[in-house]
Design a protein around this motif. Structure first.
Motif, mmCIF file in Angstrom:
data_model
loop_
_atom_site.group_PDB
_atom_site.id
_atom_site.type_symbol
_atom_site.label_atom_id
_atom_site.label_comp_id
_atom_site.label_asym_id
_atom_site.label_seq_id
_atom_site.Cartn_x
_atom_site.Cartn_y
_atom_site.Cartn_z
ATOM 1 N N SER A 22 161.616 115.550 -2.356
ATOM 2 C CA SER A 22 160.214 115.156 -2.396
ATOM 3 C C SER A 22 159.743 114.922 -3.832
ATOM 4 O O SER A 22 160.180 115.591 -4.763
ATOM 5 C CB SER A 22 159.362 116.254 -1.759
ATOM 6 O OG SER A 22 157.988 115.959 -1.863
ATOM 7 N N GLY A 23 158.839 113.954 -3.999
ATOM 8 C CA GLY A 23 158.260 113.673 -5.303
ATOM 9 C C GLY A 23 158.056 112.195 -5.546
ATOM 10 O O GLY A 23 157.208 111.791 -6.340
ATOM 11 N N LEU A 24 158.833 111.366 -4.848
ATOM 12 C CA LEU A 24 158.708 109.917 -5.024
ATOM 13 C C LEU A 24 158.098 109.232 -3.803
ATOM 14 O O LEU A 24 158.199 108.011 -3.670
ATOM 15 C CB LEU A 24 160.070 109.303 -5.335
ATOM 16 C CG LEU A 24 160.538 109.393 -6.788
ATOM 17 C CD1 LEU A 24 161.973 108.900 -6.928
ATOM 18 C CD2 LEU A 24 159.622 108.605 -7.729
ATOM 19 N N GLU A 25 157.449 110.000 -2.933
ATOM 20 C CA GLU A 25 156.848 109.392 -1.749
ATOM 21 C C GLU A 25 155.844 108.305 -2.129
ATOM 22 O O GLU A 25 155.725 107.293 -1.443
ATOM 23 C CB GLU A 25 156.138 110.457 -0.904
ATOM 24 C CG GLU A 25 157.062 111.434 -0.208
ATOM 25 C CD GLU A 25 157.375 112.662 -1.051
ATOM 26 O OE1 GLU A 25 157.714 113.704 -0.473
ATOM 27 O OE2 GLU A 25 157.292 112.576 -2.304
ATOM 28 N N PHE A 26 155.118 108.512 -3.230
ATOM 29 C CA PHE A 26 154.096 107.551 -3.664
ATOM 30 C C PHE A 26 154.687 106.180 -3.954
ATOM 31 O O PHE A 26 154.001 105.161 -3.898
ATOM 32 C CB PHE A 26 153.384 108.068 -4.926
ATOM 33 C CG PHE A 26 154.211 107.996 -6.185
ATOM 34 C CD1 PHE A 26 154.189 106.867 -6.988
ATOM 35 C CD2 PHE A 26 155.025 109.060 -6.567
ATOM 36 C CE1 PHE A 26 154.944 106.802 -8.158
ATOM 37 C CE2 PHE A 26 155.784 109.003 -7.716
ATOM 38 C CZ PHE A 26 155.757 107.862 -8.511
ATOM 39 N N ALA A 27 155.988 106.129 -4.267
ATOM 40 C CA ALA A 27 156.633 104.880 -4.675
ATOM 41 C C ALA A 27 157.176 104.074 -3.508
ATOM 42 O O ALA A 27 157.764 103.016 -3.714
ATOM 43 C CB ALA A 27 157.762 105.182 -5.651
ATOM 44 N N SER A 28 156.961 104.546 -2.286
ATOM 45 C CA SER A 28 157.576 103.903 -1.126
ATOM 46 C C SER A 28 157.072 102.489 -0.862
ATOM 47 O O SER A 28 157.667 101.762 -0.081
ATOM 48 C CB SER A 28 157.356 104.768 0.128
ATOM 49 O OG SER A 28 155.974 104.943 0.382
ATOM 50 N N GLY A 29 155.991 102.099 -1.521
ATOM 51 C CA GLY A 29 155.488 100.739 -1.326
ATOM 52 C C GLY A 29 155.369 99.956 -2.610
ATOM 53 O O GLY A 29 154.751 98.890 -2.642
ATOM 54 N N ILE A 30 155.970 100.470 -3.703
ATOM 55 C CA ILE A 30 155.878 99.785 -4.998
ATOM 56 C C ILE A 30 157.103 98.882 -5.166
ATOM 57 O O ILE A 30 158.219 99.367 -5.298
ATOM 58 C CB ILE A 30 155.809 100.802 -6.152
ATOM 59 C CG1 ILE A 30 154.549 101.658 -6.029
ATOM 60 C CG2 ILE A 30 155.830 100.092 -7.507
ATOM 61 C CD1 ILE A 30 154.426 102.768 -7.069
ATOM 62 N N PRO A 31 156.924 97.559 -5.158
ATOM 63 C CA PRO A 31 158.062 96.632 -5.122
ATOM 64 C C PRO A 31 158.632 96.305 -6.498
ATOM 65 O O PRO A 31 158.738 95.142 -6.883
ATOM 66 C CB PRO A 31 157.456 95.391 -4.477
ATOM 67 C CG PRO A 31 156.056 95.397 -4.995
ATOM 68 C CD PRO A 31 155.643 96.842 -5.093
#
Length: 302
Positions: free
Chosen positions: A118-127
């Motif tokens: 956990s920790g990179l969930e925020f990046a799941s939509g950054i292309p």
């Protein structure tokens, strides 16, 4: 320039193409040619390519997945180096993840989520790429790269290679030391994550993806958020309140879905987008006396 091209090809460092249209390498599908386009096949080849570029005294520009770029219609002078598959290495050691700068940040967040990290969930939509994300301290959903980066391996313009710690990176909102104070290329990044529940991590990532799908026009060529948020205001809200959604110049249009996105309707030029950016800046300042600054990086010949 011809001598540099010959040397690069002789060393077989990866792709070396003359006059490659950069519209092929940006999410906005806009951009003229690179004099020389280089996609190194490894970190060692990246280092060697930069060494030859320095010796040849040729200007250089680095791109990742092209998701935060507006490239001039006239292209880019000198060498354009793309962080691609050759710099997509990945190592997982417990809760520590080392990723090459060419990795997709979306693919990385998905891959490590399957391992319960956990920790990179925020990046799941950054292309974008890992290198680009570190370079600009990319973020979303209340978090950003500065929250999880332990250190990054940087190749500087003078050829020096150095690990920079999180503190060394001097992160702030969408900014790092690499943008102006110490320009360099992110070869690798080490993230310090936490063990978490796979189902909860997956659920959060899905929610983030759905939110982006519902609120942002990624079904059109675009470059993500055009402006930084002029805190405490939000760029998209200011543009919406100004009645600018849907306004267009040439083939560039302010998204009906999100005010801080400019989409390519199919035939937009960089000049169209730049004209629309300037129009928005003037309109917002005239209405609210708020200065707007671009988040998207505008590069190339003028």
């Amino acid at each position: 320039m011809e001598d540099l091209i010959t040397k690069l090809k002789e060393l077989n460092i990866g792709k070396v193409i003359e006059n490659e249209p950069l519209a092929n390498h940006t999410t906005m599908k806009i951009g003229g040619p690179a004099d020389i386009f280089i996609e190194p096949s490894s970190i060692d080849h990246m280092i060697k390519a930069m060494e030859l570029i320095r010796e040849s005294n040729v200007k250089w520009t680095v791109i990742g997945r092209g998701s935060n770029l507006l490239v001039s219609d006239l292209g880019i002078e000198g060498a354009v180096i793309k962080l691609g598959k050759g710099l997509s290495t990945l190592e997982v050691n417990g809760t520590e993840v080392k990723a090459g700068g060419g990795n997709s940040i979306v693919a990385l967040s998905t891959q490590i989520s399957r391992q319960g990290l956990s920790g990179l969930e925020f990046a799941s939509g950054i292309p974008g790429s890992v290198g680009g994300a570190v370079f600009m301290n990319a973020g979303a959903h209340g978090s950003d790269i500065s929250k999880v980066l332990k250190k990054a391996l940087i190749l500087f313009a003078d050829g020096k290679i150095e690990w920079l710690s999180n503190d060394d990176m001097m992160f702030s909102y969408r900014t790092s030391v690499l943008q102006k104070l110490r320009p360099g290329i992110v070869l690798e990044a080490v993230f310090q994550l936490k063990a978490g529940d796979k189902e909860l991590i997956f659920s959060e990532m899905q929610n983030n993806k759905e939110y982006r799908k519902e609120t942002q026009p990624w079904n059109f060529p675009c470059a993500g958020s055009i402006f930084r948020n002029p805190l405490p205001n939000h760029a998209g809200k200011l543009i919406q309140d100004a009645g600018l959604k849907g306004y267009s110049i040439g083939g560039a249009k302010i998204s009906d879905m999100h005010g801080n996105f400019i989409i390519n309707t199919g035939h937009a030029t960089a000049n169209d987008v730049q004209s629309l950016i300037n129009y928005i800046k003037k309109k917002i300042y005239d209405l609210y006396e708020v200065e707007m600054h671009t988040e998207v990086e505008i590069i190339g010949r003028k």
